[in-house]
Motif scaffolding. Sequence first.
Motif, PDB file in Angstrom:
ATOM      1  N   PHE A  75       0.829  -1.204   0.000  1.00 54.13           N
ATOM      2  CA  PHE A  75       0.000   0.000   0.000  1.00 54.13           C
ATOM      3  C   PHE A  75       0.866   1.257   0.000  1.00 54.13           C
ATOM      4  O   PHE A  75       0.617   2.208  -0.754  1.00 54.13           O
ATOM      5  CB  PHE A  75      -0.926  -0.020   1.219  1.00 54.13           C
ATOM      6  CG  PHE A  75      -1.898   1.124   1.249  1.00 54.13           C
ATOM      7  CD1 PHE A  75      -2.858   1.268   0.264  1.00 54.13           C
ATOM      8  CD2 PHE A  75      -1.845   2.057   2.276  1.00 54.13           C
ATOM      9  CE1 PHE A  75      -3.757   2.316   0.296  1.00 54.13           C
ATOM     10  CE2 PHE A  75      -2.745   3.110   2.312  1.00 54.13           C
ATOM     11  CZ  PHE A  75      -3.693   3.235   1.325  1.00 54.13           C
ATOM     12  N   LEU A  78       2.499   1.669  -3.425  1.00 54.82           N
ATOM     13  CA  LEU A  78       1.571   2.153  -4.443  1.00 54.82           C
ATOM     14  C   LEU A  78       1.357   3.656  -4.342  1.00 54.82           C
ATOM     15  O   LEU A  78       1.261   4.355  -5.362  1.00 54.82           O
ATOM     16  CB  LEU A  78       0.232   1.422  -4.311  1.00 54.82           C
ATOM     17  CG  LEU A  78       0.234  -0.056  -4.707  1.00 54.82           C
ATOM     18  CD1 LEU A  78      -1.086  -0.706  -4.343  1.00 54.82           C
ATOM     19  CD2 LEU A  78       0.526  -0.221  -6.183  1.00 54.82           C
ATOM     20  N   ASN A  79       1.253   4.152  -3.146  1.00 52.10           N
ATOM     21  CA  ASN A  79       1.110   5.602  -2.972  1.00 52.10           C
ATOM     22  C   ASN A  79       2.319   6.340  -3.529  1.00 52.10           C
ATOM     23  O   ASN A  79       2.188   7.396  -4.158  1.00 52.10           O
ATOM     24  CB  ASN A  79       0.937   5.933  -1.490  1.00 52.10           C
ATOM     25  CG  ASN A  79      -0.456   5.609  -0.986  1.00 52.10           C
ATOM     26  OD1 ASN A  79      -1.392   5.550  -1.761  1.00 52.10           O
ATOM     27  ND2 ASN A  79      -0.578   5.394   0.312  1.00 52.10           N
ATOM     28  N   SER A  82       2.207   6.191  -7.397  1.00 56.18           N
ATOM     29  CA  SER A  82       1.217   7.110  -7.959  1.00 56.18           C
ATOM     30  C   SER A  82       1.756   8.539  -8.013  1.00 56.18           C
ATOM     31  O   SER A  82       1.458   9.295  -8.952  1.00 56.18           O
ATOM     32  CB  SER A  82      -0.063   7.061  -7.123  1.00 56.18           C
ATOM     33  OG  SER A  82      -1.038   7.931  -7.642  1.00 56.18           O
ATOM     34  N   ALA A  98      -4.595   0.407  -5.039  1.00 51.91           N
ATOM     35  CA  ALA A  98      -4.490   0.878  -3.654  1.00 51.91           C
ATOM     36  C   ALA A  98      -5.797   0.641  -2.901  1.00 51.91           C
ATOM     37  O   ALA A  98      -5.793   0.295  -1.714  1.00 51.91           O
ATOM     38  CB  ALA A  98      -4.127   2.361  -3.630  1.00 51.91           C
ATOM     39  N   TYR A 101      -5.906  -2.973  -1.656  1.00 52.66           N
ATOM     40  CA  TYR A 101      -5.099  -3.229  -0.465  1.00 52.66           C
ATOM     41  C   TYR A 101      -5.590  -2.443   0.755  1.00 52.66           C
ATOM     42  O   TYR A 101      -5.412  -2.885   1.885  1.00 52.66           O
ATOM     43  CB  TYR A 101      -3.629  -2.941  -0.768  1.00 52.66           C
ATOM     44  CG  TYR A 101      -3.052  -3.991  -1.677  1.00 52.66           C
ATOM     45  CD1 TYR A 101      -2.882  -5.305  -1.234  1.00 52.66           C
ATOM     46  CD2 TYR A 101      -2.730  -3.707  -2.996  1.00 52.66           C
ATOM     47  CE1 TYR A 101      -2.390  -6.280  -2.074  1.00 52.66           C
ATOM     48  CE2 TYR A 101      -2.238  -4.682  -3.846  1.00 52.66           C
ATOM     49  CZ  TYR A 101      -2.067  -5.972  -3.381  1.00 52.66           C
ATOM     50  OH  TYR A 101      -1.599  -6.943  -4.214  1.00 52.66           O
ATOM     51  N   ARG A 102      -6.232  -1.313   0.515  1.00 49.84           N
ATOM     52  CA  ARG A 102      -6.836  -0.579   1.631  1.00 49.84           C
ATOM     53  C   ARG A 102      -7.949  -1.421   2.268  1.00 49.84           C
ATOM     54  O   ARG A 102      -8.092  -1.467   3.489  1.00 49.84           O
ATOM     55  CB  ARG A 102      -7.400   0.755   1.142  1.00 49.84           C
ATOM     56  CG  ARG A 102      -7.978   1.609   2.280  1.00 49.84           C
ATOM     57  CD  ARG A 102      -8.563   2.910   1.767  1.00 49.84           C
ATOM     58  NE  ARG A 102      -7.533   3.811   1.253  1.00 49.84           N
ATOM     59  CZ  ARG A 102      -7.350   4.089  -0.034  1.00 49.84           C
ATOM     60  NH1 ARG A 102      -8.141   3.537  -0.949  1.00 49.84           N
ATOM     61  NH2 ARG A 102      -6.404   4.909  -0.428  1.00 49.84           N
TER      62      ARG A 102
END
Length: 239
Positions: A75, A78-79, A82, A98, A101-102
């Motif tokens: 997670f 991915l942030n 992005s 994301a 996975y959140r």
Amino acid sequence: MNTPLQFPEIIASKRQYLILLRGLLVSGLYYFISYYLYVLSEKQKNSLEIAELRQAQLAANLSSLKEQLSPHFLFNTLNTLSSLTQEKNVKAYVAELANVYRYVLQYKELDTATIKQELAFITSYLYILKTRFEDAFEVDIAVDEKIMHSGIPPLTLQLLIENAIKHNIASVARRLKIHISNSPDNFLIVCNNFQPKSSTRFSTGIGLDNVIKRYQLLFNKEVIIEKSEVSFTVKLPIV
């Protein structure tokens, strides 16, 4: 020569006999009650131990399922990814990934979610699959609003969709079609057209069997499997 018992002596003898008989009955009843309570206690103890073992097994299965994803690390990654790209398609893909996975993070320690929450998660999951498979498969969702707050084990729909893709041919020429709906007899239904692969890649064992066991252990409900030459259907009891 024996002297006959006088009337008062007979009365006293009968009274002693009745007292003795009453004592035996009371003792027997006390013993029976004590034994019954002991058997009941042992039965409850054994049932509790079995339930604890089942819960431990369920927890192990859920842990195995969830820990495979390494959600915290992915997670955060991915942030970061992005923020590094400016391409809209990439940003959209990363955003949906994301979301997946959140959801896993949010329900990591929980045994149930609502159908509404599960379907919202599935929307992001299907976006990722569409990017991978394009027009090789399609998913149609037609679920009544009235059951949206009913309970469901997290990731159940994801597992069933993954199971359908893993075991069936999905190509533009032979499109895999998955339909999610609910029935009047209180089931959430996941159905796909049946076009099995000649061989299936190695399976981790987490899939349909996991869904069946979770419904048994969490809700004491039976999942119904219906298979024909043209379709494969899983009916999930609405809780």
